[in-house]
Design a protein around this motif. Structure first.
Motif, PDB file in Angstrom:
ATOM      1  N   THR A  54     -68.245  41.373 -57.484  1.00 15.55           N
ATOM      2  CA  THR A  54     -68.756  40.918 -56.485  1.00 15.55           C
ATOM      3  C   THR A  54     -67.919  40.036 -55.514  1.00 15.55           C
ATOM      4  O   THR A  54     -68.360  39.755 -54.268  1.00 15.55           O
ATOM      5  CB  THR A  54     -70.260  40.130 -56.569  1.00 15.55           C
ATOM      6  N   PHE A  55     -67.123  39.701 -55.807  1.00 12.40           N
ATOM      7  CA  PHE A  55     -65.884  38.558 -55.465  1.00 12.40           C
ATOM      8  C   PHE A  55     -65.395  39.541 -54.143  1.00 12.40           C
ATOM      9  O   PHE A  55     -65.283  38.958 -53.022  1.00 12.40           O
ATOM     10  CB  PHE A  55     -64.856  38.072 -56.157  1.00 12.40           C
ATOM     11  N   PHE A  56     -65.136  40.756 -54.421  1.00 12.52           N
ATOM     12  CA  PHE A  56     -64.597  41.599 -53.407  1.00 12.52           C
ATOM     13  C   PHE A  56     -65.490  42.148 -52.172  1.00 12.52           C
ATOM     14  O   PHE A  56     -65.229  42.780 -51.253  1.00 12.52           O
ATOM     15  CB  PHE A  56     -64.034  42.934 -54.115  1.00 12.52           C
ATOM     16  N   GLY A  57     -66.408  41.447 -52.068  1.00  8.47           N
ATOM     17  CA  GLY A  57     -67.626  41.470 -50.968  1.00  8.47           C
ATOM     18  C   GLY A  57     -67.732  40.411 -50.171  1.00  8.47           C
ATOM     19  O   GLY A  57     -68.559  39.965 -49.263  1.00  8.47           O
ATOM     20  N   THR A  58     -66.975  39.127 -50.643  1.00 13.11           N
ATOM     21  CA  THR A  58     -66.944  37.780 -49.909  1.00 13.11           C
ATOM     22  C   THR A  58     -66.142  37.363 -48.890  1.00 13.11           C
ATOM     23  O   THR A  58     -65.047  38.306 -48.903  1.00 13.11           O
ATOM     24  CB  THR A  58     -67.125  36.703 -51.064  1.00 13.11           C
ATOM     25  N   PRO A  59     -66.437  36.554 -47.927  1.00 15.84           N
ATOM     26  CA  PRO A  59     -65.570  36.087 -46.937  1.00 15.84           C
ATOM     27  C   PRO A  59     -64.050  35.616 -47.684  1.00 15.84           C
ATOM     28  O   PRO A  59     -63.100  35.918 -46.899  1.00 15.84           O
ATOM     29  CB  PRO A  59     -66.084  34.996 -46.448  1.00 15.84           C
ATOM     30  N   ALA A  60     -64.128  35.092 -48.631  1.00 16.88           N
ATOM     31  CA  ALA A  60     -62.903  34.590 -49.503  1.00 16.88           C
ATOM     32  C   ALA A  60     -61.914  35.645 -49.897  1.00 16.88           C
ATOM     33  O   ALA A  60     -60.767  35.632 -49.989  1.00 16.88           O
ATOM     34  CB  ALA A  60     -63.292  33.973 -50.745  1.00 16.88           C
ATOM     35  N   PHE A  61     -62.357  36.833 -49.980  1.00 18.53           N
ATOM     36  CA  PHE A  61     -61.714  38.198 -50.078  1.00 18.53           C
ATOM     37  C   PHE A  61     -61.379  38.919 -48.999  1.00 18.53           C
ATOM     38  O   PHE A  61     -60.319  39.155 -48.543  1.00 18.53           O
ATOM     39  CB  PHE A  61     -62.260  39.210 -51.023  1.00 18.53           C
ATOM     40  N   PHE A  62     -62.528  39.106 -47.841  1.00 14.88           N
ATOM     41  CA  PHE A  62     -62.237  39.613 -46.713  1.00 14.88           C
ATOM     42  C   PHE A  62     -61.125  39.260 -45.566  1.00 14.88           C
ATOM     43  O   PHE A  62     -60.511  39.878 -44.881  1.00 14.88           O
ATOM     44  CB  PHE A  62     -63.794  39.864 -46.116  1.00 14.88           C
ATOM     45  N   TYR A  63     -61.254  37.850 -45.612  1.00 15.82           N
ATOM     46  CA  TYR A  63     -60.424  37.260 -44.580  1.00 15.82           C
ATOM     47  C   TYR A  63     -58.661  37.616 -44.845  1.00 15.82           C
ATOM     48  O   TYR A  63     -58.179  38.197 -44.055  1.00 15.82           O
ATOM     49  CB  TYR A  63     -60.647  35.836 -44.182  1.00 15.82           C
ATOM     50  N   PRO A  64     -58.389  37.256 -45.957  1.00 18.56           N
ATOM     51  CA  PRO A  64     -57.005  37.664 -46.386  1.00 18.56           C
ATOM     52  C   PRO A  64     -56.778  39.002 -46.365  1.00 18.56           C
ATOM     53  O   PRO A  64     -55.604  39.523 -45.939  1.00 18.56           O
ATOM     54  CB  PRO A  64     -56.554  36.966 -47.592  1.00 18.56           C
ATOM     55  N   ALA A  65     -57.684  39.986 -46.962  1.00 23.07           N
ATOM     56  CA  ALA A  65     -57.415  41.231 -47.076  1.00 23.07           C
ATOM     57  C   ALA A  65     -57.569  41.984 -45.621  1.00 23.07           C
ATOM     58  O   ALA A  65     -56.404  43.001 -45.575  1.00 23.07           O
ATOM     59  CB  ALA A  65     -58.620  42.006 -47.914  1.00 23.07           C
TER      60      ALA A  65
END
Length: 199
Positions: A54-65
């Motif tokens: 579920t981490f891969f759907g969070t802003p913490a992932f999406f911004y740098p990705a």
């Protein structure tokens, strides 16, 4: 897929989204039964796994990705891709937030395993994930060795299914939230690809 078919796909996904939205008052009890059934399947290893997914759907992932994917286009001087990724992801985020506030659906309260602020419909994980990982798949299809390309789409689809299911397992979304997120994300991605083919 041709530009015409991509536009038809986008329209179909928009219609599915509105059908799911209209169904909310009629399916909530059934959805709670689904979530209750999933609660009986919870185990510590599965919980650890789905919290990771579920981490891969969070802003913490999406911004740098998103920044990394845009930079990948930039380093190859593919300016259309650079701007398209940034613009598409930001537009998707804005639409998602607007839809959540418009439908104002509270999240399930049946034993959630993690805090989830904001409203429930549609799922941001499913919607943003569909767009981002679709864009990532497009990049990989254009850049990875030919022997790997046949695996890109199946792996992307499986990961997106796991991402959506993680939200059900953790008890922070209803099934219709996830399906609507997929539909909204697919409509945006299809419109992006229609523009991309034209460009």
């Amino acid at each position: 897929m041709s530009r015409h078919r991509l536009i038809l796909l986008a329209i179909a996904m928009i219609l599915i989204f509105f059908l799911l939205a209209a169904a909310i008052p009629h399916v909530t009890i059934l959805e709670l039964l689904v979530l209750a059934g999933l609660m009986t399947l919870r185990t510590p290893p599965a919980t650890h796994f789905f919290k990771f997914i579920t981490f891969f759907g969070t802003p913490a992932f999406f911004y740098p990705a998103t920044a990394a994917l845009s930079l990948a286009y930039y380093t190859r001087r593919r300016w259309q891709g650079f701007w398209a990724v940034l613009i598409t992801m930001n537009i998707t985020w804005g639409i998602m937030e607007w839809l959540k506030n418009f439908y104002h659906r509270p999240r399930p309260s049946l034993g959630p395993l993690e805090p989830a602020p904001g409203f429930s419909f549609p799922s941001g994980h499913a919607m943003m994930g569909t767009v981002f990982f679709g864009l990532l798949a497009l990049w990989l299809l254009k850049t990875c060795p030919p022997r790997c390309r046949s695996r890109v789409v199946p792996v992307t689809l499986i990961f997106l299914l796991l991402l959506g299911f993680s939200r059900l397992y953790l008890g922070v979304h209803y099934p219709t939230d996830i399906l609507a997120g997929y539909a909204a994300g697919m409509s945006i991605l299809a419109l992006f690809l229609a523009w991309w083919n034209e460009g």
